[in-house]
Each structure stands twice: as structure tokens, then as C-alpha cells.
Design a protein around this motif. Structure first.
Motif, PDB file in Angstrom:
ATOM      1  N   SER A 198      -6.687   0.240   7.436  1.00 12.04           N
ATOM      2  CA  SER A 198      -7.033  -1.061   6.861  1.00 12.04           C
ATOM      3  C   SER A 198      -6.461  -1.198   5.445  1.00 12.04           C
ATOM      4  N   LEU A 199      -6.113  -2.404   5.070  1.00 12.95           N
ATOM      5  CA  LEU A 199      -5.529  -2.672   3.751  1.00 12.95           C
ATOM      6  C   LEU A 199      -6.623  -2.650   2.686  1.00 12.95           C
ATOM      7  N   ARG A 200      -6.484  -1.763   1.703  1.00 16.81           N
ATOM      8  CA  ARG A 200      -7.470  -1.674   0.610  1.00 16.81           C
ATOM      9  C   ARG A 200      -7.029  -2.440  -0.623  1.00 16.81           C
ATOM     10  N   ALA A 201      -5.736  -2.406  -0.950  1.00 13.37           N
ATOM     11  CA  ALA A 201      -5.244  -3.089  -2.154  1.00 13.37           C
ATOM     12  C   ALA A 201      -3.734  -3.230  -2.053  1.00 13.37           C
ATOM     13  N   LYS A 202      -3.155  -3.989  -3.011  1.00 14.49           N
ATOM     14  CA  LYS A 202      -1.710  -4.126  -3.135  1.00 14.49           C
ATOM     15  C   LYS A 202      -1.297  -3.783  -4.566  1.00 14.49           C
ATOM     16  N   ALA A 203      -0.080  -3.267  -4.690  1.00 19.83           N
ATOM     17  CA  ALA A 203       0.464  -2.965  -6.016  1.00 19.83           C
ATOM     18  C   ALA A 203       1.707  -3.828  -6.256  1.00 19.83           C
ATOM     19  N   ASP A 204       1.808  -4.346  -7.475  1.00 20.56           N
ATOM     20  CA  ASP A 204       2.970  -5.135  -7.902  1.00 20.56           C
ATOM     21  C   ASP A 204       3.501  -4.486  -9.184  1.00 20.56           C
ATOM     22  N   LEU A 205       4.397  -3.521  -9.017  1.00 18.60           N
ATOM     23  CA  LEU A 205       4.853  -2.739 -10.166  1.00 18.60           C
ATOM     24  C   LEU A 205       5.718  -3.548 -11.115  1.00 18.60           C
ATOM     25  N   ASP A 206       6.463  -4.534 -10.603  1.00 20.64           N
ATOM     26  CA  ASP A 206       7.202  -5.420 -11.508  1.00 20.64           C
ATOM     27  C   ASP A 206       6.241  -6.117 -12.469  1.00 20.64           C
ATOM     28  N   LYS A 207       5.168  -6.630 -11.922  1.00 19.11           N
ATOM     29  CA  LYS A 207       4.178  -7.318 -12.746  1.00 19.11           C
ATOM     30  C   LYS A 207       3.571  -6.360 -13.758  1.00 19.11           C
ATOM     31  N   TYR A 208       3.284  -5.137 -13.312  1.00 17.84           N
ATOM     32  CA  TYR A 208       2.716  -4.129 -14.219  1.00 17.84           C
ATOM     33  C   TYR A 208       3.701  -3.776 -15.327  1.00 17.84           C
ATOM     34  N   TYR A 209       4.973  -3.521 -14.962  1.00 19.19           N
ATOM     35  CA  TYR A 209       5.957  -3.105 -15.960  1.00 19.19           C
ATOM     36  C   TYR A 209       6.259  -4.219 -16.967  1.00 19.19           C
ATOM     37  N   PHE A 210       6.308  -5.465 -16.496  1.00 19.69           N
ATOM     38  CA  PHE A 210       6.714  -6.563 -17.373  1.00 19.69           C
ATOM     39  C   PHE A 210       5.553  -7.172 -18.148  1.00 19.69           C
ATOM     40  N   ASP A 242      10.188   9.121  -6.818  1.00 18.72           N
ATOM     41  CA  ASP A 242      10.509   7.775  -7.275  1.00 18.72           C
ATOM     42  C   ASP A 242      11.073   6.933  -6.130  1.00 18.72           C
ATOM     43  N   LEU A 243      11.371   5.667  -6.455  1.00 22.66           N
ATOM     44  CA  LEU A 243      11.806   4.687  -5.457  1.00 22.66           C
ATOM     45  C   LEU A 243      13.296   4.814  -5.163  1.00 22.66           C
ATOM     46  N   THR A 244      13.720   4.215  -4.048  1.00 24.93           N
ATOM     47  CA  THR A 244      15.139   4.125  -3.721  1.00 24.93           C
ATOM     48  C   THR A 244      15.674   2.793  -4.234  1.00 24.93           C
ATOM     49  N   ASP A 245      16.973   2.570  -4.082  1.00 18.56           N
ATOM     50  CA  ASP A 245      17.557   1.309  -4.541  1.00 18.56           C
ATOM     51  C   ASP A 245      17.209   0.144  -3.618  1.00 18.56           C
ATOM     52  N   LYS A 246      16.538   0.425  -2.493  1.00 20.36           N
ATOM     53  CA  LYS A 246      16.135  -0.633  -1.574  1.00 20.36           C
ATOM     54  C   LYS A 246      14.634  -0.880  -1.588  1.00 20.36           C
ATOM     55  N   SER A 247      13.922  -0.186  -2.462  1.00 18.18           N
ATOM     56  CA  SER A 247      12.460  -0.251  -2.454  1.00 18.18           C
ATOM     57  C   SER A 247      11.941  -1.583  -2.971  1.00 18.18           C
ATOM     58  N   SER A 248      10.872  -2.039  -2.371  1.00 19.56           N
ATOM     59  CA  SER A 248      10.118  -3.166  -2.911  1.00 19.56           C
ATOM     60  C   SER A 248       9.227  -2.655  -4.035  1.00 19.56           C
ATOM     61  N   LEU A 249       9.186  -3.390  -5.121  1.00 23.67           N
ATOM     62  CA  LEU A 249       8.283  -3.047  -6.215  1.00 23.67           C
ATOM     63  C   LEU A 249       7.052  -3.954  -6.251  1.00 23.67           C
ATOM     64  N   ARG A 250       7.120  -5.088  -5.550  1.00 24.41           N
ATOM     65  CA  ARG A 250       6.074  -6.085  -5.702  1.00 24.41           C
ATOM     66  C   ARG A 250       5.175  -6.215  -4.469  1.00 24.41           C
ATOM     67  N   ASN A 251       5.514  -5.541  -3.402  1.00 25.00           N
ATOM     68  CA  ASN A 251       4.742  -5.691  -2.163  1.00 25.00           C
ATOM     69  C   ASN A 251       4.311  -4.344  -1.599  1.00 25.00           C
ATOM     70  N   ILE A 252       3.937  -3.417  -2.484  1.00 20.13           N
ATOM     71  CA  ILE A 252       3.487  -2.086  -2.089  1.00 20.13           C
ATOM     72  C   ILE A 252       2.040  -2.179  -1.595  1.00 20.13           C
ATOM     73  N   GLU A 253       1.752  -1.585  -0.463  1.00 21.60           N
ATOM     74  CA  GLU A 253       0.415  -1.633   0.142  1.00 21.60           C
ATOM     75  C   GLU A 253      -0.302  -0.294  -0.013  1.00 21.60           C
ATOM     76  N   ILE A 254      -1.609  -0.348  -0.288  1.00 21.56           N
ATOM     77  CA  ILE A 254      -2.467   0.843  -0.312  1.00 21.56           C
ATOM     78  C   ILE A 254      -3.459   0.697   0.841  1.00 21.56           C
ATOM     79  N   ARG A 255      -3.348   1.586   1.822  1.00 24.50           N
ATOM     80  CA  ARG A 255      -4.189   1.514   3.012  1.00 24.50           C
ATOM     81  C   ARG A 255      -5.143   2.706   3.064  1.00 24.50           C
ATOM     82  N   ARG A 256      -6.297   2.455   3.678  1.00 18.07           N
ATOM     83  CA  ARG A 256      -7.266   3.528   3.900  1.00 18.07           C
ATOM     84  C   ARG A 256      -6.805   4.407   5.058  1.00 18.07           C
ATOM     85  N   ALA A 257      -7.527   5.505   5.239  1.00 17.58           N
ATOM     86  CA  ALA A 257      -7.153   6.435   6.305  1.00 17.58           C
ATOM     87  C   ALA A 257      -7.219   5.784   7.678  1.00 17.58           C
ATOM     88  N   ASP A 258      -8.082   4.751   7.829  1.00 17.51           N
ATOM     89  CA  ASP A 258      -8.190   4.081   9.129  1.00 17.51           C
ATOM     90  C   ASP A 258      -7.128   2.986   9.305  1.00 17.51           C
TER      91      ASP A 258
END
Length: 505
Positions: free
Chosen positions: A154-166, A136-152
Motif C-alpha cells: 500500500s502507498l504510504r507517502a510520496k517524495a518530491d526531491l526536486d521540491k525538497y532541493y529547490f 544515488d539516482l540514474t540519469d533516467k530517474s524520476s525525482l518528483r514521483n518517488i513512492e514509499i510503500r508499506r510491506a503490504d
């Protein structure tokens, strides 16, 4: 043979590992990869029906037939390639693939998580599930600017968990692919939303935020929100002490982008959601609670909605009891002073102070509004049609039709009400005075307010049904003692009446 094949398929299903899915797998979108377990079903050649596994090279090998590359293909596209392969030996093979077991894969989770590193997960897992596996996350973690990158990298997608949860937006919590790297940064940018929203407070900022999306993050608008003039206070990077205020007419469709550091204020109508009701009980057609419009609903409106007063109801004894705004002893210094003297030295309390104290005690217990129901309903006197307030109670008692005469008369008891009758008429009907009657100390107890009136000095007072005429005996200080007794009795009656009303509420 058919029975044997069906039994074989059931055995395969029973041995398949159960995997939790949020919805059915769509063969048009599920991407096959190494480790996926599939079941091949060939309509024209059931002897080929069997379990297959995608090899580490991304291939499906069909025994005695050949192999095809399926890595990166959807299930539907893989079926097409298998049908092309089988068509060399079978006419119209009609081959189908179904997922038996989803592959496992390795995902790296880095940054502000409790257990960063490489984690083994199954396909179809989303970002939030994999982060849970990473402690799980720490108390300093960003929930809205999480990045999903490929092995090379490059940026593949972004996650916004606040938006998902709410809001439940699945696109804000994307599905992962083999080799993905999840980067969880520290929270750096914030904005504030205050006022008439579900959960006002400080929220993390994300690029592309709009007014509508941040309102959704704050769990939406409350009823009564003023959205024609939403205020956004925006601070410049060059001047952190002075804000530029922007007013947005959200009601007309304006939906500007939000910036880091914005302070959004949404006004709301005070106590919009609170019910405002009055209670009507007693001799009416439909007793109960009725909603009112503050400053508009009148007594006659409420009585009309309650079906009107029944013939058994007494107009002369009806009451409007006002609970709101009656007052408090806390802002009455005279009452407080007498209360203290009463506890320490009652002899220092004068008669005037005692009478004031008892009158205020009755008033603070309840407040009876002065209303002439007969004048209102029979003569149309609009001055009696008072504006109702929240928590008012209208009490229409059953007509008693008598006046009580007690004390030094020949026949104490109830005397039938005499229209326009004076206290002398009632005493005469009760057999007249006895020899010890103190005619100068006669009092009338009003049935509505429980106050006492001297009918000899107050010639305008009209005796009404339910009133009580008291004729004391000639005795020194009798009336002062009686006054205390009747006052206490009146308080008890008031309390009992209040309890009855509250029970009916």
C-alpha cells in the motif's frame, strides 16, 4: 549515591554512538521500535535508572518490575505506560525515557537507482539519504514521483526531491519507517517554464503542480517580471501541433493547476536590474555617481543633486561626455577605406580625406555634447538642459581664466580672459605679431572639442577660457604639418583626460 549515579550516567553518555540529527527528537512524535536504545530515569527510585533496549518483540523490560509493549508508541506514550507499571510499587514514580541510540532497520530501494536492493539504515533517515546509500539516482530517474510503500504494497507517502532541493520543504522528503519500500520510477512527464525566472528550463511534472509551485521550482521570479499576463501554452493529447494559450493574472491571485506538457512563459522587463548612472566630477559640491531615470533625468537635475557648481568652476569649459552610442568605425566605410590607404600608401590620401579621418578618430574616441552651461544656469535656457543617458560624464573643470597665445607673437604665454574679446585683442595683449607671422593662417584651438577654428572666416566664434590661439610663421605647408601635430596632441590630451576620469570613476 547521587554522585555515583551521576558518574554512571556520564559513562553511559560517553559510550553512546554519535548519530547525526537535523533537529532535536520530539518525544511526542518519535515512534519507538525494535532496537531503539533508551535510558530510564525514575525520580522516586534512582536505583531503577538504567539503559534499556526495545526487544525484537517491541517490548521494554524493566528488571524486577515487569514489561510493557512500546512498539508503535511515541516516547511520551511509552512513558505513561511505564509510570502506570511502576505505580503499583512506587508512589508518584515520575519515570522518564530518553533516546540513547536510534534503531537500525532495513529499507528496500527499487527502480532507477544504481544499487537497488535492501539497505540497512537508522530511524529518522529521509528518502534522499537512503537513496544515496543505494548509490544515488540514474540519469533516467524520476525525482518528483518517488513512492514509499508499506510491506503490504500500500502507498504510504510520496517524495518530491526536486521540491525538497529547490524549496527546502521537508515534507517532500519524508522520514522512513521499518519495512518501507522506496520505488524510484523513470521520469516520464515534463513541462517547460521560460522567461523571467531564476532557472528557466524543462522540469519533471508531478500531479497537483500549480503555477506557484512550479515558479518556486524554477527558483522564483526575477525582478521586473510581468505576472499579470503569464502565458501557458497547453497541448491537447489529440493535437500535438497546436496549443491553446491561457493567460493568467498571477498578480491578482490566480493560481491554476499545471498540466503535463505545458509551456509557461513569463515576460520580464529588459535590463531591469542594470544600474543606470552618470558621473559628475570636478568643481561641484558632491562629486560622484548618480542614478538616473532613462528619458527623464536632465542635466540640471544631476547638477542640483551634486550640490551645484562651485565658484571655482568654469561654466565656459564644462563638458558633457557621452560614451554610449558614440558610434563605431565598423559601420563607417569611408573611415575603413582611409584606414587601409593610410597603412599602404599615404600619398593617395587627399587633404579632405585626411581631415575627415582625423575628425572621426576624435569623435570615435569620445563624444562631447554641445551644451552652453552659462546659458542654462545663468539665463535658464531650457534648450541646453539635455536629457542624460547611461554612462554620461559631466566634467566641471577649475576656471583657468586665461587664453593661451603661442607662435609668432612678441610674448608667448597665457593672457587673462577678456569678456567678448577677439583673437586680435589677445594678440595685442601678447605684444603683437613678429615679422615672420603668417596672419592669414591664424587658428584657434577650442578647449572643449580640441578642434581648430579659422577666426578670420568664422566671425561668430567666441573665444572662451582655455582656448589656444596659434600664430604660425610664413612657411610653405606649415599649417598642414601643424594641423597633424595639433590633432595628435589633441588626441593625447583627450586620452589623458579620459584616463583621469576613469580613475576617478
Amino acid at each position: 549515591m547521587t554522585q555515583r549515579l551521576l558518574a554512571q550516567r556520564e559513562a553511559i553518555r560517553a559510550g553512546t554512538d554519535a548519530q547525526a540529527l537535523e533537529t532535536a527528537i520530539d518525544p511526542k512524535t518519535y515512534i519507538l521500535g525494535p532496537g531503539d536504545g533508551v535510558y530510564l530515569n525514575v525520580y522516586s527510585a534512582h536505583t531503577l535508572d538504567q539503559d534499556l533496549t526495545v526487544t525484537p518483540e517491541g517490548r521494554i523490560i524493566v528488571p524486577q518490575t515487569g514489561q510493557i509493549d512500546v512498539a508503535g508508541l511515541t516516547v511520551t506514550n511509552a512513558e505513561k505506560k511505564i509510570n502506570q507499571l511502576l505505580a503499583r510499587d512506587y508512589k508518584n514514580p515520575q519515570a522518564y525515557l530518553s533516546i540513547r541510540k536510534m534503531r537500525t532497520m532495513k529499507i528496500s530501494v527499487l527502480g532507477e537507482v544504481l544499487s537497488p536492493g535492501v539497505h540497512q539504515v537508522t530511524s529518522m533517515m529521509r528518502v534522499s539519504e537512503v537513496i544515496n546509500k543505494a548509490g544515488d539516482l540514474t540519469d533516467k530517474s524520476s525525482l518528483r514521483n518517488i513512492e514509499i510503500r508499506r510491506a503490504d504494497g500500500s502507498l504510504r507517502a510520496k517524495a518530491d526531491l526536486d521540491k525538497y532541493y529547490f524549496t527546502g520543504d521537508l515534507a517532500a522528503n519524508p522520514v522512513l519507517e521499518g519495512g518501507d519500500v522506496i520505488m524510484v520510477p523513470r521520469v516520464m512527464k515534463m513541462f517547460i517554464i521560460n522567461g523571467s525566472v531564476g532557472t528557466p528550463g524543462t522540469y519533471e511534472y508531478a500531479d497537483g503542480d500549480k503555477l506557484s509551485s512550479v515558479i518556486a521550482l524554477a527558483k522564483g521570479l526575477k525582478p521586473g517580471s510581468r505576472i499579470d499576463s503569464i502565458e501557458i501554452a497547453r497541448f491537447s493529447p489529440d493535437d500535438q501541433n497546436h496549443a491553446r494559450r491561457i493567460y493568467v493574472n498571477f498578480a491578482s491571485g490566480e493560481d491554476p493547476e499545471i498540466k503535463e506538457g505545458d509551456v509557461i512563459s513569463i515576460r520580464g522587463t529588459s535590463q531591469y536590474h542594470l544600474p543606470r548612472v552618470v558621473s559628475v566630477f570636478g568643481e561641484v559640491q558632491y562629486p560622484g555617481k548618480y542614478s538616473i531615470e532613462l528619458g527623464e533625468t536632465k542635466l540640471s537635475d544631476v547638477l542640483r543633486r551634486a550640490g551645484g557648481i562651485l565658484p571655482s568652476g568654469s561654466l565656459d569649459e564644462s563638458l558633457v561626455i557621452r560614451r554610449a552610442g558614440v558610434g563605431s568605425w565598423e559601420n563607417d566605410p569611408e573611415y575603413i577605406m582611409i584606414e587601409r590607404l593610410k597603412g599602404f600608401d599615404e600619398k593617395r590620401i587627399s587633404d579632405d580625406q585626411f581631415n575627415y579621418y582625423m575628425a572621426r578618430s576624435r569623435q570615435l574616441g569620445r563624444s562631447v555634447e554641445v551644451v552652453n552651461f552659462r546659458a542654462l544656469l545663468e539665463k535658464g535656457d531650457q534648450s541646453q538642459d539635455i536629457i542624460m543617458r547611461d554612462e554620461d560624464s559631466v566634467w566641471i573643470p577649475r576656471a583657468r581664466g586665461f587664453v593661451s597665445v603661442i607662435g609668432c607673437v612678441s610674448n608667448q604665454g597665457n593672457v587673462g580672459y577678456i569678456e567678448g574679446g577677439t583673437y586680435r585683442d589677445y594678440i595685442e595683449r601678447a605684444g603683437g605679431y613678429t615679422s615672420i607671422a603668417d596672419k592669414s593662417a591664424i587658428r584657434v584651438i577650442n578647449s572643449k572639442s580640441s578642434t581648430y577654428i579659422n577666426p578670420r572666416s568664422d566671425g561668430d566664434y567666441q573665444i572662451g577660457p582655455g582656448d589656444t590661439i596659434v600664430i604660425p610663421a610664413e612657411k610653405h605647408d606649415f599649417w598642414k604639418n601643424f594641423e597633424t601635430i595639433t590633432t595628435i596632441t589633441a588626441q593625447v590630451i583627450t586620452i589623458i583626460a579620459g584616463i583621469i576620469l576613469l580613475r576617478r570613476l
